[in-house]
Write a protein that holds these residues in place. Structure first.
Motif, PDB file in Angstrom:
ATOM      1  N   LEU A  50     -11.890 -16.013  -4.582  1.00 47.26           N
ATOM      2  CA  LEU A  50     -13.016 -16.924  -5.283  1.00 47.26           C
ATOM      3  C   LEU A  50     -12.714 -16.778  -6.501  1.00 47.26           C
ATOM      4  N   ILE A  51     -13.059 -18.007  -7.285  1.00 47.14           N
ATOM      5  CA  ILE A  51     -12.943 -18.155  -8.786  1.00 47.14           C
ATOM      6  C   ILE A  51     -14.510 -18.720  -9.235  1.00 47.14           C
ATOM      7  N   VAL A  52     -14.879 -18.033 -10.353  1.00 51.38           N
ATOM      8  CA  VAL A  52     -15.835 -18.377 -11.155  1.00 51.38           C
ATOM      9  C   VAL A  52     -15.415 -18.883 -12.488  1.00 51.38           C
ATOM     10  N   MET A  53     -15.562 -20.165 -12.530  1.00 46.97           N
ATOM     11  CA  MET A  53     -14.960 -20.950 -13.764  1.00 46.97           C
ATOM     12  C   MET A  53     -16.067 -21.376 -14.666  1.00 46.97           C
ATOM     13  N   ASP A  54     -15.947 -20.918 -15.697  1.00 49.47           N
ATOM     14  CA  ASP A  54     -16.757 -21.579 -16.898  1.00 49.47           C
ATOM     15  C   ASP A  54     -16.348 -22.838 -17.444  1.00 49.47           C
ATOM     16  N   ILE A  55     -17.273 -23.716 -17.514  1.00 48.65           N
ATOM     17  CA  ILE A  55     -16.722 -25.259 -17.752  1.00 48.65           C
ATOM     18  C   ILE A  55     -16.415 -25.409 -19.209  1.00 48.65           C
ATOM     19  N   GLN A  56     -17.229 -24.821 -20.334  1.00 52.78           N
ATOM     20  CA  GLN A  56     -16.782 -24.772 -21.619  1.00 52.78           C
ATOM     21  C   GLN A  56     -15.865 -23.614 -22.130  1.00 52.78           C
ATOM     22  N   MET A  57     -14.658 -24.042 -22.298  1.00 48.13           N
ATOM     23  CA  MET A  57     -13.462 -23.026 -22.413  1.00 48.13           C
ATOM     24  C   MET A  57     -12.524 -23.713 -23.581  1.00 48.13           C
ATOM     25  N   PRO A  58     -11.983 -22.977 -24.395  1.00 48.89           N
ATOM     26  CA  PRO A  58     -10.961 -23.529 -25.414  1.00 48.89           C
ATOM     27  C   PRO A  58      -9.746 -23.956 -24.721  1.00 48.89           C
ATOM     28  N   GLU A  59      -8.932 -24.754 -25.248  1.00 48.14           N
ATOM     29  CA  GLU A  59      -7.602 -24.936 -24.810  1.00 48.14           C
ATOM     30  C   GLU A  59      -7.806 -26.115 -23.688  1.00 48.14           C
ATOM     31  N   MET A  60      -8.153 -25.478 -22.412  1.00 45.46           N
ATOM     32  CA  MET A  60      -8.249 -26.414 -21.226  1.00 45.46           C
ATOM     33  C   MET A  60      -9.703 -26.090 -20.757  1.00 45.46           C
ATOM     34  N   ASP A  61     -10.352 -26.989 -20.576  1.00 42.48           N
ATOM     35  CA  ASP A  61     -11.668 -26.927 -20.065  1.00 42.48           C
ATOM     36  C   ASP A  61     -11.681 -26.599 -18.553  1.00 42.48           C
ATOM     37  N   GLY A  62     -12.859 -25.839 -18.133  1.00 44.41           N
ATOM     38  CA  GLY A  62     -12.847 -25.642 -16.627  1.00 44.41           C
ATOM     39  C   GLY A  62     -12.751 -26.696 -15.679  1.00 44.41           C
ATOM     40  N   LEU A  63     -13.175 -27.937 -16.054  1.00 44.40           N
ATOM     41  CA  LEU A  63     -12.968 -29.114 -15.128  1.00 44.40           C
ATOM     42  C   LEU A  63     -11.471 -29.520 -14.793  1.00 44.40           C
TER      43      LEU A  63
END
Length: 123
Positions: A50-63
């Motif tokens: 399973l993956i828990v993905m923050d959407i606001q991240m540096p370099e490449m966003d979560g989406l």
């Protein structure tokens, strides 16, 4: 089933510490990624349950990271929970459209996160 492996893609150390401590105490194994690119690479090499993905991240966003992970056929069924700090109208829709199974806003309620993980892993 062995302990489920969860990939946590998050760039905020306080959030990482809180979520990791809580999830590890419940028997999950955690892999950490600090940005979307790392999340994609670790998904490919570690094959998390399973993956828990923050959407606001540096370099490449979560989406973008979710879209790329979903673009790889072997990961179409890996549950992904999107986390976002800035709940905007349409956020849920864009997360689900990118391929997330679920969407939670920060600050994350750890019990809710755990319940969501258990539900997605079919526990």
């Amino acid at each position: 089933m062995a302990f489920p492996v969860i990939l946590l893609a998050e760039d905020n150390q306080a959030n990482i510490d809180t979520m990791c401590g809580y999830l590890e105490s419940r028997g999950y194994r955690l892999i950490l990624a600090n940005n979307g690119q790392q999340a994609i690479e670790l998904t490919a090499s570690q094959k998390p349950n399973l993956i828990v993905m923050d959407i606001q991240m540096p370099e490449m966003d979560g989406l973008e990271a979710i879209r790329r992970i979903r673009g790889d056929r072997q990961f179409t069924d890996v549950p992904i929970i999107a986390l976002t700090a800035l709940a905007m109208p349409g956020d849920r829709e864009s997360c689900l459209a990118a391929g997330a199974n679920e969407y939670l806003t920060k600050p994350v309620k750890l019990k809710q996160l755990t319940a969501t993980i258990q539900q997605l892993l079919g526990k």
